[in-house]
Scaffold this motif. Structure first.
Motif, PDB file in Angstrom:
ATOM      1  N   MET A   1      29.805  64.514  30.025  1.00 24.96           N
ATOM      2  CA  MET A   1      30.630  64.325  31.203  1.00 24.96           C
ATOM      3  C   MET A   1      30.716  62.822  31.509  1.00 24.96           C
ATOM      4  SD  MET A   1      29.975  65.609  35.153  1.00 24.96           S
ATOM      5  CE  MET A   1      30.021  67.330  34.762  1.00 24.96           C
ATOM      6  N   GLU A   2      31.889  62.384  31.829  1.00 22.27           N
ATOM      7  CA  GLU A   2      32.123  60.992  32.185  1.00 22.27           C
ATOM      8  C   GLU A   2      31.402  60.665  33.496  1.00 22.27           C
ATOM      9  OE1 GLU A   2      35.847  58.410  33.713  1.00 22.27           O
ATOM     10  OE2 GLU A   2      36.254  59.783  32.046  1.00 22.27           O
ATOM     11  N   ILE A   3      30.893  59.438  33.612  1.00 19.82           N
ATOM     12  CA  ILE A   3      30.091  59.051  34.772  1.00 19.82           C
ATOM     13  C   ILE A   3      30.874  59.178  36.079  1.00 19.82           C
ATOM     14  CG2 ILE A   3      30.545  56.564  34.656  1.00 19.82           C
ATOM     15  CD1 ILE A   3      27.214  58.265  35.507  1.00 19.82           C
ATOM     16  N   ALA A   4      32.146  58.831  36.088  1.00 14.98           N
ATOM     17  CA  ALA A   4      32.941  58.936  37.318  1.00 14.98           C
ATOM     18  C   ALA A   4      33.032  60.386  37.784  1.00 14.98           C
ATOM     19  CB  ALA A   4      34.332  58.350  37.098  1.00 14.98           C
ATOM     20  N   GLU A   5      33.207  61.309  36.852  1.00 13.60           N
ATOM     21  CA  GLU A   5      33.273  62.727  37.222  1.00 13.60           C
ATOM     22  C   GLU A   5      31.927  63.233  37.731  1.00 13.60           C
ATOM     23  OE1 GLU A   5      35.955  64.767  37.542  1.00 13.60           O
ATOM     24  OE2 GLU A   5      36.974  62.849  37.223  1.00 13.60           O
ATOM     25  N   ARG A   6      30.853  62.772  37.106  1.00 16.10           N
ATOM     26  CA  ARG A   6      29.511  63.173  37.552  1.00 16.10           C
ATOM     27  C   ARG A   6      29.248  62.673  38.973  1.00 16.10           C
ATOM     28  NH1 ARG A   6      24.420  60.786  37.321  1.00 16.10           N
ATOM     29  NH2 ARG A   6      22.746  62.307  37.420  1.00 16.10           N
ATOM     30  N   MET A   7      29.583  61.434  39.264  1.00 19.00           N
ATOM     31  CA  MET A   7      29.364  60.876  40.595  1.00 19.00           C
ATOM     32  C   MET A   7      30.243  61.560  41.637  1.00 19.00           C
ATOM     33  SD  MET A   7      26.933  58.618  40.488  1.00 19.00           S
ATOM     34  CE  MET A   7      26.125  59.743  39.366  1.00 19.00           C
ATOM     35  N   LYS A   8      31.461  61.878  41.258  1.00 22.47           N
ATOM     36  CA  LYS A   8      32.354  62.598  42.173  1.00 22.47           C
ATOM     37  C   LYS A   8      31.765  63.965  42.509  1.00 22.47           C
ATOM     38  CE  LYS A   8      37.022  62.636  42.085  1.00 22.47           C
ATOM     39  NZ  LYS A   8      38.356  62.886  41.518  1.00 22.47           N
ATOM     40  N   GLY A   9      31.237  64.658  41.511  1.00 24.68           N
ATOM     41  CA  GLY A   9      30.609  65.957  41.743  1.00 24.68           C
ATOM     42  C   GLY A   9      29.410  65.849  42.668  1.00 24.68           C
ATOM     43  N   PRO A  48      11.179  62.134  51.842  1.00 25.25           N
ATOM     44  CA  PRO A  48      11.929  63.319  51.411  1.00 25.25           C
ATOM     45  C   PRO A  48      11.225  64.020  50.246  1.00 25.25           C
ATOM     46  CG  PRO A  48      13.340  61.367  51.471  1.00 25.25           C
ATOM     47  CD  PRO A  48      11.939  60.903  51.686  1.00 25.25           C
ATOM     48  N   LYS A  49      11.480  65.315  50.100  1.00 24.75           N
ATOM     49  CA  LYS A  49      10.871  66.090  49.007  1.00 24.75           C
ATOM     50  C   LYS A  49      11.219  65.513  47.648  1.00 24.75           C
ATOM     51  CE  LYS A  49      11.233  70.375  51.547  1.00 24.75           C
ATOM     52  NZ  LYS A  49      11.936  71.626  51.630  1.00 24.75           N
ATOM     53  N   ASP A  50      12.465  65.160  47.464  1.00 22.91           N
ATOM     54  CA  ASP A  50      12.921  64.615  46.190  1.00 22.91           C
ATOM     55  C   ASP A  50      13.782  63.380  46.468  1.00 22.91           C
ATOM     56  OD1 ASP A  50      13.849  64.057  43.657  1.00 22.91           O
ATOM     57  OD2 ASP A  50      14.407  66.125  43.199  1.00 22.91           O
ATOM     58  N   PRO A  51      13.149  62.220  46.715  1.00 25.32           N
ATOM     59  CA  PRO A  51      13.919  61.032  47.087  1.00 25.32           C
ATOM     60  C   PRO A  51      14.899  60.579  46.009  1.00 25.32           C
ATOM     61  CG  PRO A  51      11.612  60.470  46.714  1.00 25.32           C
ATOM     62  CD  PRO A  51      11.715  61.959  46.657  1.00 25.32           C
ATOM     63  N   ASP A  52      14.585  60.812  44.742  1.00 27.63           N
ATOM     64  CA  ASP A  52      15.511  60.418  43.670  1.00 27.63           C
ATOM     65  C   ASP A  52      16.807  61.209  43.754  1.00 27.63           C
ATOM     66  OD1 ASP A  52      13.708  58.558  42.661  1.00 27.63           O
ATOM     67  OD2 ASP A  52      12.810  59.991  41.279  1.00 27.63           O
ATOM     68  N   ALA A  53      16.692  62.516  43.901  1.00 29.36           N
ATOM     69  CA  ALA A  53      17.889  63.365  43.984  1.00 29.36           C
ATOM     70  C   ALA A  53      18.672  63.074  45.258  1.00 29.36           C
ATOM     71  CB  ALA A  53      17.505  64.834  43.911  1.00 29.36           C
ATOM     72  N   LEU A  54      17.969  62.913  46.366  1.00 30.97           N
ATOM     73  CA  LEU A  54      18.643  62.646  47.632  1.00 30.97           C
ATOM     74  C   LEU A  54      19.365  61.307  47.602  1.00 30.97           C
ATOM     75  CD1 LEU A  54      19.251  63.684  50.438  1.00 30.97           C
ATOM     76  CD2 LEU A  54      17.066  62.719  51.204  1.00 30.97           C
ATOM     77  N   SER A  55      18.717  60.282  47.088  1.00 33.35           N
ATOM     78  CA  SER A  55      19.383  58.978  47.030  1.00 33.35           C
ATOM     79  C   SER A  55      20.557  59.010  46.055  1.00 33.35           C
ATOM     80  CB  SER A  55      18.404  57.860  46.688  1.00 33.35           C
ATOM     81  OG  SER A  55      17.819  58.033  45.434  1.00 33.35           O
ATOM     82  N   GLU A  56      20.478  59.858  45.035  1.00 27.91           N
ATOM     83  CA  GLU A  56      21.589  59.959  44.089  1.00 27.91           C
ATOM     84  C   GLU A  56      22.824  60.588  44.747  1.00 27.91           C
ATOM     85  OE1 GLU A  56      21.931  60.697  39.423  1.00 27.91           O
ATOM     86  OE2 GLU A  56      21.144  62.432  40.503  1.00 27.91           O
ATOM     87  N   VAL A  57      22.657  61.665  45.512  1.00 27.77           N
ATOM     88  CA  VAL A  57      23.844  62.276  46.132  1.00 27.77           C
ATOM     89  C   VAL A  57      24.385  61.414  47.265  1.00 27.77           C
ATOM     90  CG1 VAL A  57      23.356  64.654  45.434  1.00 27.77           C
ATOM     91  CG2 VAL A  57      22.542  63.855  47.635  1.00 27.77           C
ATOM     92  N   ILE A  58      23.493  60.789  48.043  1.00 30.50           N
ATOM     93  CA  ILE A  58      23.965  59.893  49.102  1.00 30.50           C
ATOM     94  C   ILE A  58      24.645  58.676  48.482  1.00 30.50           C
ATOM     95  CG2 ILE A  58      23.213  58.328  50.943  1.00 30.50           C
ATOM     96  CD1 ILE A  58      21.008  60.440  51.578  1.00 30.50           C
ATOM     97  N   GLY A  59      24.051  58.108  47.444  1.00 29.40           N
ATOM     98  CA  GLY A  59      24.655  56.963  46.767  1.00 29.40           C
ATOM     99  C   GLY A  59      25.975  57.299  46.104  1.00 29.40           C
ATOM    100  N   ALA A  60      26.071  58.507  45.562  1.00 29.32           N
ATOM    101  CA  ALA A  60      27.340  58.943  44.968  1.00 29.32           C
ATOM    102  C   ALA A  60      28.426  59.027  46.037  1.00 29.32           C
ATOM    103  CB  ALA A  60      27.167  60.282  44.262  1.00 29.32           C
TER     104      ALA A  60
END
Length: 131
Positions: A1-9, A48-60
């Protein structure tokens, strides 16, 4: 999957999570970043329980807002995806992580304003993480 599509998701995961948490509608506007800042302040307490995942969705979400409003594009980076806006290289996932770790003085909306001002003035991204 292209990075732009992953970040959009991932950004749409944040939109759905905000709606489910009664945090309002996130519409990829500058004002929605203020709403997301308030939601973080309200709902994220301590570590947070999973700071990596949370920062990834907020950053996206932050990155998608920058993309839609200012024209930045996602690109692969090491260790995480980055964005390019003209000569600026941005790291919205790092900014989200700093927001989670250091609280409101690292607001997402302030970062957006700093990126917008830097891009209009033709400045570098140096110092934007301190905005």
């Amino acid at each position: 999957m292209e990075i732009a599509e992953r970040m959009k998701g991932l950004a749409f995961i944040q939109v759905r999570a905000a709606r489910e948490a009664d945090g309002g509608l996130l519409d990829f506007s500058q004002d929605s970043l203020s709403a997301l800042d308030r939601l973080i302040d309200r709902d994220v307490k301590g570590e947070p329980k999973d700071p990596d995942a949370l920062s990834e969705v907020i950053g996206a979400y932050l990155g998608e807002t920058i993309s839609r409003r200012l024209g930045a594009a996602w690109e692969d980076g090491d260790p995480r995806p980055r964005m390019r806006l003209g000569e600026l290289v941005l790291d919205p996932l790092l900014r989200a992580r700093l927001r989670l770790e250091r609280g409101g003085r690292r607001s997402l909306e302030a970062y957006f304003r700093a990126v917008d001002a830097a891009s209009r003035a033709g400045r570098s991204a140096e110092g934007l993480e301190d905005a």
